[in-house]
Design a protein around this motif. Structure first.
Motif, PDB file in Angstrom:
ATOM      1  N   SER A 196       0.804  -1.229   0.000  1.00  0.00           N
ATOM      2  CA  SER A 196       0.000   0.000   0.000  1.00  0.00           C
ATOM      3  C   SER A 196       0.835   1.277   0.000  1.00  0.00           C
ATOM      4  O   SER A 196       0.459   2.261  -0.628  1.00  0.00           O
ATOM      5  N   LYS A 197       1.989   1.279   0.666  1.00  0.00           N
ATOM      6  CA  LYS A 197       2.784   2.518   0.700  1.00  0.00           C
ATOM      7  C   LYS A 197       3.478   2.807  -0.630  1.00  0.00           C
ATOM      8  O   LYS A 197       4.016   3.895  -0.822  1.00  0.00           O
ATOM      9  N   TYR A 198       3.445   1.858  -1.564  1.00  0.00           N
ATOM     10  CA  TYR A 198       4.062   2.055  -2.879  1.00  0.00           C
ATOM     11  C   TYR A 198       3.022   2.188  -3.993  1.00  0.00           C
ATOM     12  O   TYR A 198       3.380   2.331  -5.155  1.00  0.00           O
ATOM     13  N   GLN A 199       1.742   2.162  -3.641  1.00  0.00           N
ATOM     14  CA  GLN A 199       0.705   2.251  -4.664  1.00  0.00           C
ATOM     15  C   GLN A 199       0.602   3.676  -5.203  1.00  0.00           C
ATOM     16  O   GLN A 199       0.967   4.630  -4.532  1.00  0.00           O
ATOM     17  N   GLY A 200       0.127   3.780  -6.427  1.00  0.00           N
ATOM     18  CA  GLY A 200      -0.042   5.097  -7.050  1.00  0.00           C
ATOM     19  C   GLY A 200       1.226   5.661  -7.644  1.00  0.00           C
ATOM     20  O   GLY A 200       1.272   6.833  -8.016  1.00  0.00           O
ATOM     21  N   GLN A 201       2.281   4.848  -7.756  1.00  0.00           N
ATOM     22  CA  GLN A 201       3.562   5.314  -8.297  1.00  0.00           C
ATOM     23  C   GLN A 201       3.895   4.660  -9.641  1.00  0.00           C
ATOM     24  O   GLN A 201       5.004   4.789 -10.138  1.00  0.00           O
ATOM     25  N   GLY A 202       2.942   3.915 -10.195  1.00  0.00           N
ATOM     26  CA  GLY A 202       3.183   3.250 -11.472  1.00  0.00           C
ATOM     27  C   GLY A 202       3.950   1.943 -11.358  1.00  0.00           C
ATOM     28  O   GLY A 202       4.335   1.356 -12.364  1.00  0.00           O
ATOM     29  N   LEU A 203       4.185   1.486 -10.133  1.00  0.00           N
ATOM     30  CA  LEU A 203       4.962   0.253  -9.934  1.00  0.00           C
ATOM     31  C   LEU A 203       4.243  -0.981 -10.463  1.00  0.00           C
ATOM     32  O   LEU A 203       4.902  -1.895 -10.980  1.00  0.00           O
ATOM     33  N   ALA A 204       2.933  -1.034 -10.325  1.00  0.00           N
ATOM     34  CA  ALA A 204       2.195  -2.224 -10.762  1.00  0.00           C
ATOM     35  C   ALA A 204       2.415  -2.463 -12.252  1.00  0.00           C
ATOM     36  O   ALA A 204       2.719  -3.588 -12.659  1.00  0.00           O
ATOM     37  N   GLN A 205       2.285  -1.423 -13.040  1.00  0.00           N
ATOM     38  CA  GLN A 205       2.470  -1.586 -14.484  1.00  0.00           C
ATOM     39  C   GLN A 205       3.910  -1.961 -14.816  1.00  0.00           C
ATOM     40  O   GLN A 205       4.159  -2.849 -15.630  1.00  0.00           O
ATOM     41  N   MET A 206       4.877  -1.308 -14.175  1.00  0.00           N
ATOM     42  CA  MET A 206       6.289  -1.617 -14.447  1.00  0.00           C
ATOM     43  C   MET A 206       6.627  -3.046 -14.025  1.00  0.00           C
ATOM     44  O   MET A 206       7.301  -3.777 -14.766  1.00  0.00           O
TER      45      MET A 206
END
Length: 165
Positions: free
Chosen positions: A86-96
Protein backbone atom coordinates in the motif's frame (compact mmCIF):
# COMPACT_ATOMS: atom_id res chain seq x y z
CA UNK A 1 12.61 -0.62 -9.55
CA UNK A 2 13.69 -4.18 -10.23
CA UNK A 3 12.14 -7.57 -9.72
CA UNK A 4 14.27 -10.26 -8.11
CA UNK A 5 13.58 -13.82 -6.95
CA UNK A 6 11.71 -14.17 -3.66
CA UNK A 7 14.06 -15.18 -0.86
CA UNK A 8 13.44 -16.58 2.61
CA UNK A 9 14.31 -13.19 4.13
CA UNK A 10 11.24 -11.74 2.32
CA UNK A 11 8.76 -13.98 4.12
CA UNK A 12 8.14 -11.43 6.89
CA UNK A 13 6.75 -9.07 4.24
CA UNK A 14 4.71 -11.83 2.58
CA UNK A 15 3.31 -12.69 6.02
CA UNK A 16 2.11 -9.09 6.42
CA UNK A 17 0.46 -9.11 2.98
CA UNK A 18 -1.14 -12.52 3.33
CA UNK A 19 -2.81 -11.59 6.60
CA UNK A 20 -4.34 -8.35 5.37
CA UNK A 21 -7.99 -8.97 4.47
CA UNK A 22 -8.21 -6.13 1.97
CA UNK A 23 -5.10 -7.34 0.15
CA UNK A 24 -6.03 -11.03 0.02
CA UNK A 25 -9.58 -10.21 -1.08
CA UNK A 26 -8.04 -8.95 -4.34
CA UNK A 27 -6.51 -12.41 -4.81
CA UNK A 28 -9.76 -14.08 -3.67
CA UNK A 29 -7.91 -15.81 -0.84
CA UNK A 30 -8.46 -16.19 2.87
CA UNK A 31 -6.21 -13.90 4.96
CA UNK A 32 -4.85 -16.64 7.19
CA UNK A 33 -1.24 -17.71 6.98
CA UNK A 34 1.29 -18.33 9.74
CA UNK A 35 4.98 -17.57 9.38
CA UNK A 36 5.65 -21.29 10.00
CA UNK A 37 3.36 -22.20 7.11
CA UNK A 38 5.08 -19.69 4.83
CA UNK A 39 8.49 -21.15 5.67
CA UNK A 40 7.27 -24.69 4.96
CA UNK A 41 5.69 -23.57 1.68
CA UNK A 42 8.86 -21.71 0.72
CA UNK A 43 11.02 -24.78 1.36
CA UNK A 44 8.55 -26.99 -0.51
CA UNK A 45 8.27 -24.73 -3.56
CA UNK A 46 11.75 -23.21 -3.84
CA UNK A 47 12.65 -25.75 -6.55
CA UNK A 48 9.17 -26.01 -8.07
CA UNK A 49 9.43 -25.40 -11.82
CA UNK A 50 5.71 -24.57 -12.16
CA UNK A 51 6.01 -21.20 -10.45
CA UNK A 52 8.26 -18.16 -10.18
CA UNK A 53 7.89 -15.64 -7.38
CA UNK A 54 9.53 -12.22 -7.66
CA UNK A 55 9.88 -9.35 -5.21
CA UNK A 56 9.26 -5.82 -6.44
CA UNK A 57 12.37 -4.11 -5.10
CA UNK A 58 12.55 -0.32 -4.86
CA UNK A 59 15.92 0.87 -3.59
CA UNK A 60 16.42 -2.42 -1.74
CA UNK A 61 12.98 -2.13 -0.10
CA UNK A 62 10.21 -4.73 -0.44
CA UNK A 63 7.42 -3.09 -2.45
CA UNK A 64 5.33 -6.12 -3.44
CA UNK A 65 5.36 -9.37 -5.39
CA UNK A 66 4.80 -10.58 -8.94
CA UNK A 67 4.13 -14.28 -9.36
CA UNK A 68 3.96 -16.59 -12.34
CA UNK A 69 1.83 -19.54 -11.25
CA UNK A 70 0.82 -22.87 -12.80
CA UNK A 71 3.54 -22.61 -15.46
CA UNK A 72 2.61 -25.14 -18.13
CA UNK A 73 5.57 -25.98 -20.36
CA UNK A 74 3.54 -28.19 -22.71
CA UNK A 75 0.86 -25.63 -23.58
CA UNK A 76 3.22 -22.72 -22.81
CA UNK A 77 0.92 -20.67 -20.61
CA UNK A 78 0.94 -19.33 -17.07
CA UNK A 79 -1.09 -17.20 -14.69
CA UNK A 80 0.35 -13.91 -13.42
CA UNK A 81 -0.49 -12.28 -10.08
CA UNK A 82 0.67 -9.05 -8.44
CA UNK A 83 0.40 -7.27 -5.11
CA UNK A 84 1.94 -3.84 -4.56
CA UNK A 85 2.38 -2.82 -0.93
CA UNK A 86 0.00 0.00 0.00
CA UNK A 87 2.78 2.52 0.70
CA UNK A 88 4.06 2.06 -2.88
CA UNK A 89 0.71 2.25 -4.66
CA UNK A 90 -0.04 5.10 -7.05
CA UNK A 91 3.56 5.31 -8.30
CA UNK A 92 3.18 3.25 -11.47
CA UNK A 93 4.96 0.25 -9.93
CA UNK A 94 2.19 -2.22 -10.76
CA UNK A 95 2.47 -1.59 -14.48
CA UNK A 96 6.29 -1.62 -14.45
CA UNK A 97 6.47 -4.79 -12.35
CA UNK A 98 3.82 -6.55 -14.44
CA UNK A 99 5.75 -5.63 -17.57
CA UNK A 100 8.93 -7.15 -16.10
CA UNK A 101 7.00 -10.30 -15.09
CA UNK A 102 5.59 -10.55 -18.61
CA UNK A 103 9.01 -10.04 -20.12
CA UNK A 104 10.32 -12.94 -18.01
CA UNK A 105 7.37 -15.16 -18.97
CA UNK A 106 7.68 -14.47 -22.70
CA UNK A 107 11.42 -13.98 -23.21
CA UNK A 108 12.92 -16.32 -20.62
CA UNK A 109 10.30 -19.05 -20.20
CA UNK A 110 9.04 -18.74 -23.80
CA UNK A 111 5.40 -18.75 -22.74
CA UNK A 112 2.86 -18.37 -25.53
CA UNK A 113 0.17 -16.87 -23.29
CA UNK A 114 -0.12 -15.25 -19.87
CA UNK A 115 -3.50 -14.94 -18.19
CA UNK A 116 -4.92 -13.50 -14.99
CA UNK A 117 -8.12 -13.24 -13.00
CA UNK A 118 -9.42 -9.88 -11.81
CA UNK A 119 -12.54 -8.84 -9.92
CA UNK A 120 -14.88 -7.02 -12.32
CA UNK A 121 -15.10 -4.21 -9.74
CA UNK A 122 -11.31 -3.66 -9.62
CA UNK A 123 -11.30 -0.85 -12.19
CA UNK A 124 -7.76 0.33 -11.38
CA UNK A 125 -6.26 -3.11 -12.03
CA UNK A 126 -8.33 -3.62 -15.18
CA UNK A 127 -7.07 -0.27 -16.48
CA UNK A 128 -3.44 -1.34 -15.94
CA UNK A 129 -4.01 -4.75 -17.54
CA UNK A 130 -5.63 -3.14 -20.58
CA UNK A 131 -2.66 -0.76 -20.94
CA UNK A 132 -0.34 -3.78 -20.92
CA UNK A 133 -2.34 -5.35 -23.75
CA UNK A 134 -4.44 -7.90 -21.87
CA UNK A 135 -7.79 -8.72 -23.44
CA UNK A 136 -10.93 -9.79 -21.59
CA UNK A 137 -11.56 -13.37 -22.63
CA UNK A 138 -14.60 -13.98 -20.50
CA UNK A 139 -16.47 -13.37 -17.28
CA UNK A 140 -16.67 -16.04 -14.61
CA UNK A 141 -19.93 -15.45 -12.74
CA UNK A 142 -19.76 -15.63 -8.95
CA UNK A 143 -16.51 -17.54 -9.30
CA UNK A 144 -14.64 -16.37 -6.20
CA UNK A 145 -15.73 -15.91 -2.59
CA UNK A 146 -14.10 -13.05 -0.65
CA UNK A 147 -15.16 -10.58 1.99
CA UNK A 148 -18.39 -12.47 2.65
CA UNK A 149 -19.77 -12.58 -0.89
CA UNK A 150 -19.27 -14.12 -4.31
CA UNK A 151 -17.51 -12.06 -6.97
CA UNK A 152 -17.61 -12.10 -10.73
CA UNK A 153 -14.16 -12.23 -12.27
CA UNK A 154 -12.80 -11.45 -15.67
CA UNK A 155 -10.24 -13.78 -17.13
CA UNK A 156 -7.84 -11.73 -19.21
CA UNK A 157 -5.09 -12.98 -21.50
CA UNK A 158 -2.06 -11.71 -23.36
CA UNK A 159 -0.35 -13.57 -26.18
CA UNK A 160 3.41 -13.44 -26.69
CA UNK A 161 2.83 -12.08 -30.21
CA UNK A 162 0.89 -9.13 -28.73
CA UNK A 163 3.44 -8.33 -26.03
CA UNK A 164 5.47 -5.16 -26.44
CA UNK A 165 7.92 -4.04 -23.80
Amino acid sequence: MIIRPLEKRDLKFIYKQQNARNVMALWFQEPYTSIDELEILYDKHVLDQTERRFVIDVDKQFAGVVELMYIDYLHRNTEIQIIVDSKYQGQGLAQMAMNKGLEYAFKVLNMHKVHLYVDVENKAAIHIYNKLGFIKEGCLRQHFFAEGKYHDSYIMGLLQSDFSE
